[in-house]
Motif scaffolding. Structure first.
Motif, PDB file in Angstrom:
ATOM      1  N   ASP A   1      37.130  32.859  37.943  1.00 23.57           N
ATOM      2  CA  ASP A   1      37.913  32.111  36.968  1.00 23.57           C
ATOM      3  C   ASP A   1      37.026  31.195  36.124  1.00 23.57           C
TER       4      ASP A   1
ATOM      5  N   ARG B   1      44.092  34.852  35.173  1.00 23.73           N
ATOM      6  CA  ARG B   1      43.121  34.256  36.091  1.00 23.73           C
ATOM      7  C   ARG B   1      43.367  34.829  37.485  1.00 23.73           C
TER       8      ARG B   1
ATOM      9  N   GLN C   1      42.994  33.154  40.595  1.00 21.22           N
ATOM     10  CA  GLN C   1      43.525  32.267  41.628  1.00 21.22           C
ATOM     11  C   GLN C   1      45.027  32.404  41.861  1.00 21.22           C
TER      12      GLN C   1
END
Length: 103
Positions: A25, A55, A57
């Motif tokens: 990221d 992203r 995460q």
């Protein structure tokens, strides 16, 4: 293999995915600042994730929530494992490919 051993191995893989997601990221942020990130999501709905993000995460967070749910209900764990392992593998492979190509 007992569920506890499987769970521990999956948690270790999830921790690895989390650390790699932070790095990936960060690299995505750098690429976005340079004007190179032009996609809305990393994975499609067909790949099994309910998360839609550009992203990594949030996908790790989805897997962490699934892990928690699986460990709460060991009766359905065997059924849930196949999809979970497939998504975790896809996430790890995608991050590895991204890391290799982003150099």
């Amino acid at each position: 293999m007992p569920h506890t051993q499987v769970t521990e191995q999956l948690k270790a893989s999830l921790q690895t995915a989390y650390r790699q997601a932070i790095d990936a990221d960060t690299r995505l942020d750098e690429l976005k600042k340079a004007g190179h990130v032009k996609f809305d999501t990393i994975f499609t709905k067909d790949e099994g994730f309910t998360t839609a993000s550009n992203r990594f995460q949030p996908y790790v967070q989805e897997l962490a929530a699934e892990m928690e749910a699986m460990t709460q209900n060991t009766e359905t764990m065997t059924q849930a494992l196949e999809g979970y392992v497939r998504k975790l593998g896809l996430l790890l492979q995608t991050m590895q490919a991204f890391k290799s190509n982003a150099k």
